[in-house]
Design a protein around this motif. Structure first.
Motif, short mmCIF file in Angstrom:
data_model
loop_
_atom_site.label_atom_id
_atom_site.label_comp_id
_atom_site.label_asym_id
_atom_site.label_seq_id
_atom_site.Cartn_x
_atom_site.Cartn_y
_atom_site.Cartn_z
N GLY A 7 0.84 -1.20 0.00
CA GLY A 7 0.00 0.00 0.00
C GLY A 7 0.87 1.25 0.00
O GLY A 7 0.60 2.21 -0.72
N MET A 8 1.94 1.22 0.80
CA MET A 8 2.83 2.39 0.87
C MET A 8 3.53 2.64 -0.46
O MET A 8 3.77 3.79 -0.82
CB MET A 8 3.86 2.22 2.01
CG MET A 8 3.30 2.52 3.39
SD MET A 8 2.30 4.03 3.55
CE MET A 8 3.46 5.30 3.09
N TYR A 30 -3.54 7.72 7.60
CA TYR A 30 -2.65 6.61 8.00
C TYR A 30 -1.25 7.15 8.34
O TYR A 30 -0.67 7.92 7.57
CB TYR A 30 -2.59 5.63 6.82
CG TYR A 30 -1.79 4.38 7.08
CD1 TYR A 30 -2.24 3.41 7.96
CD2 TYR A 30 -0.58 4.17 6.43
CE1 TYR A 30 -1.50 2.26 8.19
CE2 TYR A 30 0.16 3.03 6.65
CZ TYR A 30 -0.30 2.07 7.54
OH TYR A 30 0.43 0.93 7.75
N ASP A 87 -7.71 7.17 0.10
CA ASP A 87 -7.31 5.85 0.53
C ASP A 87 -8.61 5.13 0.92
O ASP A 87 -9.24 5.47 1.92
CB ASP A 87 -6.35 5.98 1.73
CG ASP A 87 -5.85 4.64 2.24
OD1 ASP A 87 -6.57 3.64 2.09
OD2 ASP A 87 -4.75 4.61 2.82
N SER A 135 -4.57 -0.36 0.23
CA SER A 135 -3.61 -1.33 0.73
C SER A 135 -4.30 -2.68 0.52
O SER A 135 -5.26 -3.01 1.21
CB SER A 135 -3.32 -1.12 2.21
OG SER A 135 -2.67 -2.29 2.70
N SER A 192 -3.10 -5.34 1.28
CA SER A 192 -2.69 -6.20 2.39
C SER A 192 -3.86 -6.45 3.34
O SER A 192 -3.79 -7.35 4.18
CB SER A 192 -1.55 -5.55 3.19
OG SER A 192 -0.65 -4.89 2.34
N LYS A 193 -4.93 -5.66 3.23
CA LYS A 193 -6.06 -5.76 4.15
C LYS A 193 -7.15 -6.66 3.54
O LYS A 193 -6.88 -7.80 3.26
CB LYS A 193 -6.56 -4.36 4.50
CG LYS A 193 -5.43 -3.39 4.90
CD LYS A 193 -4.73 -3.78 6.18
CE LYS A 193 -3.36 -3.12 6.37
NZ LYS A 193 -3.30 -1.68 6.31
N TRP A 233 -4.98 -5.70 9.52
CA TRP A 233 -6.37 -6.16 9.63
C TRP A 233 -6.82 -6.56 8.24
O TRP A 233 -6.06 -6.45 7.29
CB TRP A 233 -7.28 -5.07 10.23
CG TRP A 233 -7.08 -3.70 9.65
CD1 TRP A 233 -6.15 -2.79 10.06
CD2 TRP A 233 -7.79 -3.08 8.57
NE1 TRP A 233 -6.24 -1.65 9.29
CE2 TRP A 233 -7.24 -1.79 8.38
CE3 TRP A 233 -8.86 -3.48 7.76
CZ2 TRP A 233 -7.70 -0.92 7.40
CZ3 TRP A 233 -9.32 -2.59 6.79
CH2 TRP A 233 -8.74 -1.33 6.62
C1 LIG Z 1 -2.21 -0.73 5.97
C2 LIG Z 1 -2.63 0.56 5.41
C3 LIG Z 1 -1.81 1.26 4.51
C4 LIG Z 1 -0.44 0.80 4.12
O1 LIG Z 1 -0.49 -0.35 3.37
P1 LIG Z 1 0.70 -1.47 3.34
O2 LIG Z 1 0.18 -2.47 2.40
O3 LIG Z 1 0.85 -1.95 4.75
O4 LIG Z 1 1.92 -0.76 2.86
C5 LIG Z 1 -2.31 2.44 3.99
N1 LIG Z 1 -3.52 2.92 4.34
C6 LIG Z 1 -4.32 2.28 5.20
C7 LIG Z 1 -5.65 2.84 5.55
C8 LIG Z 1 -3.90 1.08 5.76
O5 LIG Z 1 -4.69 0.45 6.64
#
Ligand SMILES: *Cc1c(COP(=O)(O)O)cnc(C)c1O
Length: 388
Positions: free
Chosen positions: A83-84, A108, A179, A201, A203-204, A334
């Motif tokens: 996400g970053m 964030y 975001d 992101s 990753s969530k 999460w």
């Molecule tokens: C986790 C998160 C990010 C960053 O994403 P990564 O995949 O961890 O780099 C950015 N914005 C929000 C709202 C997040 O929860």
């Protein structure tokens, strides 16, 4: 218009290619060969739409990009290694020395760090907490190039009026970035309200199984092309074919997972609301007044990250409370299958909490895919441990 579940399962299926495989293969290659020098010359002139080198494009990555773009209602998508990486590559592409970026609401933490870091390149920033037309208009400077928001914002889960923000931004020639990680495209579609760029992101919820770190940017084709050629190609935050494949695999179940998260979070909040040991709950499902109207306008469902506060601020009680959980795991991030609990209080950050208006017993709770009744029992048991 194609239905959400059909996009997540079948969009751009024609790209799947050889062997008639039902599941997209992981095209695990760094480089692609050319049939002739002419062939190479054709491809090198249009790298984003062809395959030459996996730092640019890759068939497995392309498929998840097509699906995420369609799902969000955008023209194109670029997927990143986190996400970053998506956030930093986008801001690097959109901003230049002398520009100003306006952020609205709580953003964030790591994103804020990067925006502050941009001062090194003579990019200034300011933040406002309000989405009132007058407040935004007076915060806009002559050199404001980007307005960056999260809605709902982290910790207090405040919603902002996307339509108001995007209208003012358009009038002033400012690019809007949101975001949208919390809602996903399943529950909120910012592009339909005029927002220019949507970031996730992955990753969530999109990754959904706590086994992948990735990010995505969705927008109009010319904007995504710009981000591809600049931020993506030069900074190199590339999603690996395997991670892109994990995202494809999880995307097929995103709509049904979000439906369950929505159902479970309502049950958990209904319980928290009924318990006098809980002082406050932060989540759009239990918001009031203007916040409730915004929830009705923008959200077609509720995702399952919320915050709440205990009735008192005893740090020892807080520690005992958090350590009493059996099903909720103590952990960051999460969006996966597992429920999580994490207080904002680290024992050493009182000043920071105060500055951000966050209470000493403020706890972030993520409702995963376990049985909601078992999760409620877990919370009840932990409360009973500290309030005998
Ligand atoms: C986790 C998160 C990010 C960053 O994403 P990564 O995949 O961890 O780099 C950015 N914005 C929000 C709202 C997040 O929860």
């Amino acid at each position: 218009m194609k239905k959400t579940r059909d996009i997540c399962t079948h969009e751009s299926e024609s790209n799947i290619g050889e062997y008639s495989a039902v599941s997209m293969p992981i095209v695990q290659t760094s480089s692609f060969k050319f049939n002739s020098y002419e062939d190479f010359l054709d491809i090198v002139s249009d790298e984003k739409n062809s395959y030459m080198y996996t730092r640019g494009s890759n068939p497995t990555t392309k498929l998840i990009e097509n699906r995420l773009a369609k799902l969000e209602g955008g023209e194109a998508c670029k997927v990143f290694s986190s996400g970053m990486a998506a956030i930093t590559s986008t801001l690097f592409t959109m901003l230049k020395s002398g520009d100003h970026i306006l952020t609205i609401g709580t953003i964030y933490g790591q994103t804020v760090s990067f925006i502050k870091y941009l001062s090194k390149f003579n990019v200034s920033y300011s933040n406002i907490a309000s989405d009132e037309k007058m407040d935004i208009e007076s915060a806009i400077k002559e050199n404001t190039k980007v307005i960056y928001i999260e809605s709902p914002s982290s910790q207090h889960m405040r919603l902002y009026d996307l339509e108001v923000i995007s209208k003012i931004a358009k009038k002033n020639n400012i690019i809007t970035i949101i975001d949208n990680t919390w809602s996903t495209a399943i529950f909120q579609k910012p592009i339909e309200w005029g927002i220019d760029i949507v970031i996730h992101s992955c990753s969530k919820y999109i990754g959904g199984s706590s086994d992948v770190v990735a990010g995505a940017v969705i927008s109009k084709r010319d904007i995504v092309d710009d981000i591809f050629e600049n931020g993506h190609q030069t900074l190199g935050g590339v999603s690996s074919p395997f991670n892109s494949w994990l995202l494809l695999r999880s995307l097929t179940t995103l709509p049904i997972r979000m439906k369950q998260h929505d159902e479970s979070v309502r049950k958990v909040i209904d319980f928290l609301k009924s318990d006098s040991r809980i002082k406050a709950i932060y989540h759009p499902y239990c918001s009031e007044g203007k916040q409730k109207e915004l929830a009705k306008k923008y959200l077609s469902g509720y995702s399952s990250l919320l915050s709440f506060e205990l009735v008192d601020n005893d740090f020892n009680k807080l520690i005992k409370f958090v350590d009493s959980f059996k099903l909720f795991t103590i952990g960051v991030s999460w969006g996966g299958f597992e429920s999580l609990i994490l207080p904002a209080n680290k024992g050493i950050n009182h000043e920071d909490l105060k500055a951000r208006g966050i209470g000493e017993s403020h706890i972030r709770l993520y409702v995963g895919l376990e049985d909601p009744e078992s999760l409620i029992d877990d919370i009840k048991t932990a409360l009973d441990k500290i309030y005998i």
